[in-house]
Scaffold this motif. Structure first.
Motif, PDB file in Angstrom:
ATOM      1  N   TYR A   1       8.209   8.777   2.386  1.00 35.09           N
ATOM      2  CA  TYR A   1       8.867   9.460   1.269  1.00 35.09           C
ATOM      3  C   TYR A   1       8.238  10.829   1.071  1.00 35.09           C
ATOM      4  O   TYR A   1       7.037  10.990   1.253  1.00 35.09           O
ATOM      5  N   HIS A   2       9.042  11.794   0.665  1.00 33.20           N
ATOM      6  CA  HIS A   2       8.543  13.143   0.403  1.00 33.20           C
ATOM      7  C   HIS A   2       7.938  13.260  -0.992  1.00 33.20           C
ATOM      8  O   HIS A   2       7.132  14.149  -1.229  1.00 33.20           O
ATOM      9  N   GLN A   3       8.306  12.375  -1.902  1.00 32.56           N
ATOM     10  CA  GLN A   3       7.789  12.429  -3.270  1.00 32.56           C
ATOM     11  C   GLN A   3       7.044  11.138  -3.605  1.00 32.56           C
ATOM     12  O   GLN A   3       7.506  10.045  -3.285  1.00 32.56           O
ATOM     13  N   GLU A   4       5.909  11.290  -4.277  1.00 27.47           N
ATOM     14  CA  GLU A   4       5.097  10.140  -4.670  1.00 27.47           C
ATOM     15  C   GLU A   4       5.899   9.181  -5.544  1.00 27.47           C
ATOM     16  O   GLU A   4       5.811   7.958  -5.376  1.00 27.47           O
ATOM     17  N   GLU A   5       6.674   9.724  -6.476  1.00 27.70           N
ATOM     18  CA  GLU A   5       7.453   8.879  -7.386  1.00 27.70           C
ATOM     19  C   GLU A   5       8.389   7.944  -6.612  1.00 27.70           C
ATOM     20  O   GLU A   5       8.505   6.768  -6.935  1.00 27.70           O
ATOM     21  N   HIS A   6       9.030   8.464  -5.579  1.00 24.77           N
ATOM     22  CA  HIS A   6       9.940   7.639  -4.783  1.00 24.77           C
ATOM     23  C   HIS A   6       9.190   6.543  -4.027  1.00 24.77           C
ATOM     24  O   HIS A   6       9.667   5.410  -3.927  1.00 24.77           O
ATOM     25  N   ALA A   7       8.023   6.876  -3.512  1.00 25.74           N
ATOM     26  CA  ALA A   7       7.211   5.880  -2.808  1.00 25.74           C
ATOM     27  C   ALA A   7       6.762   4.779  -3.769  1.00 25.74           C
ATOM     28  O   ALA A   7       6.794   3.593  -3.429  1.00 25.74           O
ATOM     29  N   LEU A   8       6.353   5.157  -4.983  1.00 29.06           N
ATOM     30  CA  LEU A   8       5.923   4.157  -5.959  1.00 29.06           C
ATOM     31  C   LEU A   8       7.085   3.276  -6.408  1.00 29.06           C
ATOM     32  O   LEU A   8       6.912   2.079  -6.628  1.00 29.06           O
ATOM     33  N   GLU A   9       8.274   3.858  -6.516  1.00 28.61           N
ATOM     34  CA  GLU A   9       9.458   3.055  -6.859  1.00 28.61           C
ATOM     35  C   GLU A   9       9.754   2.041  -5.759  1.00 28.61           C
ATOM     36  O   GLU A   9      10.077   0.881  -6.034  1.00 28.61           O
ATOM     37  N   ALA A  10       9.651   2.471  -4.506  1.00 27.17           N
ATOM     38  CA  ALA A  10       9.876   1.561  -3.380  1.00 27.17           C
ATOM     39  C   ALA A  10       8.832   0.437  -3.389  1.00 27.17           C
ATOM     40  O   ALA A  10       9.163  -0.730  -3.156  1.00 27.17           O
TER      41      ALA A  10
ATOM     42  N   GLN B   1       0.839  -1.183   0.000  1.00 33.52           N
ATOM     43  CA  GLN B   1       0.000   0.000   0.000  1.00 33.52           C
ATOM     44  C   GLN B   1       0.883   1.245   0.000  1.00 33.52           C
ATOM     45  O   GLN B   1       1.897   1.288   0.677  1.00 33.52           O
ATOM     46  N   VAL B   2       0.448   2.247  -0.776  1.00 36.73           N
ATOM     47  CA  VAL B   2       1.110   3.546  -0.816  1.00 36.73           C
ATOM     48  C   VAL B   2       0.032   4.577  -0.537  1.00 36.73           C
ATOM     49  O   VAL B   2      -0.999   4.583  -1.207  1.00 36.73           O
ATOM     50  N   ARG B   3       0.256   5.435   0.458  1.00 34.05           N
ATOM     51  CA  ARG B   3      -0.733   6.479   0.724  1.00 34.05           C
ATOM     52  C   ARG B   3      -0.029   7.768   1.101  1.00 34.05           C
ATOM     53  O   ARG B   3       1.074   7.756   1.626  1.00 34.05           O
ATOM     54  N   GLU B   4      -0.713   8.872   0.799  1.00 38.87           N
ATOM     55  CA  GLU B   4      -0.204  10.194   1.114  1.00 38.87           C
ATOM     56  C   GLU B   4      -0.994  10.762   2.265  1.00 38.87           C
ATOM     57  O   GLU B   4      -2.219  10.700   2.286  1.00 38.87           O
ATOM     58  N   ARG B   5      -0.288  11.267   3.240  1.00 37.68           N
ATOM     59  CA  ARG B   5      -0.936  11.878   4.392  1.00 37.68           C
ATOM     60  C   ARG B   5      -0.109  13.097   4.805  1.00 37.68           C
ATOM     61  O   ARG B   5       1.071  12.963   5.130  1.00 37.68           O
ATOM     62  N   ASN B   6      -0.729  14.257   4.738  1.00 37.21           N
ATOM     63  CA  ASN B   6      -0.064  15.503   5.133  1.00 37.21           C
ATOM     64  C   ASN B   6       1.248  15.728   4.395  1.00 37.21           C
ATOM     65  O   ASN B   6       2.240  16.164   4.977  1.00 37.21           O
ATOM     66  N   GLY B   7       1.285  15.392   3.114  1.00 39.52           N
ATOM     67  CA  GLY B   7       2.459  15.652   2.293  1.00 39.52           C
ATOM     68  C   GLY B   7       3.545  14.594   2.354  1.00 39.52           C
ATOM     69  O   GLY B   7       4.566  14.719   1.700  1.00 39.52           O
ATOM     70  N   ILE B   8       3.343  13.534   3.125  1.00 36.94           N
ATOM     71  CA  ILE B   8       4.319  12.451   3.245  1.00 36.94           C
ATOM     72  C   ILE B   8       3.697  11.176   2.683  1.00 36.94           C
ATOM     73  O   ILE B   8       2.575  10.815   3.020  1.00 36.94           O
ATOM     74  N   TRP B   9       4.440  10.487   1.823  1.00 38.80           N
ATOM     75  CA  TRP B   9       3.978   9.235   1.215  1.00 38.80           C
ATOM     76  C   TRP B   9       4.489   8.068   2.043  1.00 38.80           C
ATOM     77  O   TRP B   9       5.677   7.948   2.291  1.00 38.80           O
ATOM     78  N   GLU B  10       3.588   7.215   2.485  1.00 36.67           N
ATOM     79  CA  GLU B  10       3.908   6.064   3.333  1.00 36.67           C
ATOM     80  C   GLU B  10       3.768   4.773   2.534  1.00 36.67           C
ATOM     81  O   GLU B  10       2.803   4.591   1.806  1.00 36.67           O
ATOM     82  N   VAL B  11       4.725   3.868   2.699  1.00 36.25           N
ATOM     83  CA  VAL B  11       4.686   2.568   2.031  1.00 36.25           C
ATOM     84  C   VAL B  11       4.577   1.488   3.107  1.00 36.25           C
ATOM     85  O   VAL B  11       5.345   1.485   4.068  1.00 36.25           O
ATOM     86  N   LYS B  12       3.614   0.592   2.925  1.00 37.41           N
ATOM     87  CA  LYS B  12       3.438  -0.556   3.814  1.00 37.41           C
ATOM     88  C   LYS B  12       3.381  -1.822   2.970  1.00 37.41           C
ATOM     89  O   LYS B  12       2.891  -1.803   1.849  1.00 37.41           O
ATOM     90  N   ASP B  13       3.861  -2.909   3.537  1.00 40.48           N
ATOM     91  CA  ASP B  13       3.820  -4.220   2.892  1.00 40.48           C
ATOM     92  C   ASP B  13       3.168  -5.180   3.867  1.00 40.48           C
ATOM     93  O   ASP B  13       3.697  -5.419   4.959  1.00 40.48           O
ATOM     94  N   ASN B  14       1.994  -5.704   3.497  1.00 41.88           N
ATOM     95  CA  ASN B  14       1.223  -6.563   4.386  1.00 41.88           C
ATOM     96  C   ASN B  14       0.982  -5.893   5.731  1.00 41.88           C
ATOM     97  O   ASN B  14       1.051  -6.522   6.777  1.00 41.88           O
ATOM     98  N   GLY B  15       0.732  -4.582   5.699  1.00 44.16           N
ATOM     99  CA  GLY B  15       0.450  -3.836   6.912  1.00 44.16           C
ATOM    100  C   GLY B  15       1.681  -3.433   7.711  1.00 44.16           C
ATOM    101  O   GLY B  15       1.570  -2.747   8.715  1.00 44.16           O
ATOM    102  N   VAL B  16       2.866  -3.845   7.268  1.00 43.18           N
ATOM    103  CA  VAL B  16       4.113  -3.518   7.963  1.00 43.18           C
ATOM    104  C   VAL B  16       4.726  -2.274   7.329  1.00 43.18           C
ATOM    105  O   VAL B  16       4.938  -2.222   6.116  1.00 43.18           O
ATOM    106  N   PHE B  17       5.011  -1.273   8.156  1.00 43.64           N
ATOM    107  CA  PHE B  17       5.597  -0.030   7.674  1.00 43.64           C
ATOM    108  C   PHE B  17       6.940  -0.310   7.019  1.00 43.64           C
ATOM    109  O   PHE B  17       7.784  -1.002   7.560  1.00 43.64           O
TER     110      PHE B  17
END
Length: 77
Positions: free
Chosen positions: A59-68, A39-55
């Motif tokens: 990331y500050h940029q959406e592109e970097h979060a999607l790459e991760a 999962q990739v979500r943006e909250r207050n300008g920060i993009w968070e990446v989780k895998d199976n609910g694990v943080f």
């Protein structure tokens, strides 16, 4: 098609963007969310990446979060 669009089309990554008050700005990715996936979500300008609910990272940029997220998906293969 941009790199971001290509990533979202190739992968079933759940992507949401929330306002500070929790209201949804953009719906989840075009495909239905997979339970327990990446999962990739943006909250207050920060993009968070989780895998199976694990943080996995913020990331500050959406592109970097999607790459991760793409790297996490490839690691599963």
């Amino acid at each position: 098609m941009t790199g971001k669009q290509r990533l979202e089309a190739d992968m079933a990554i759940e992507t949401t963007r929330d306002r500070a008050d929790g209201a949804l700005i953009r719906p989840a990715a075009e495909r239905p969310a997979q339970s327990g996936g990446v999962q990739v979500r943006e909250r207050n300008g920060i993009w968070e990446v989780k895998d199976n609910g694990v943080f996995r990272g913020d990331y500050h940029q959406e592109e970097h979060a999607l790459e991760a997220a793409a790297r996490l998906e490839r690691a599963r293969s």
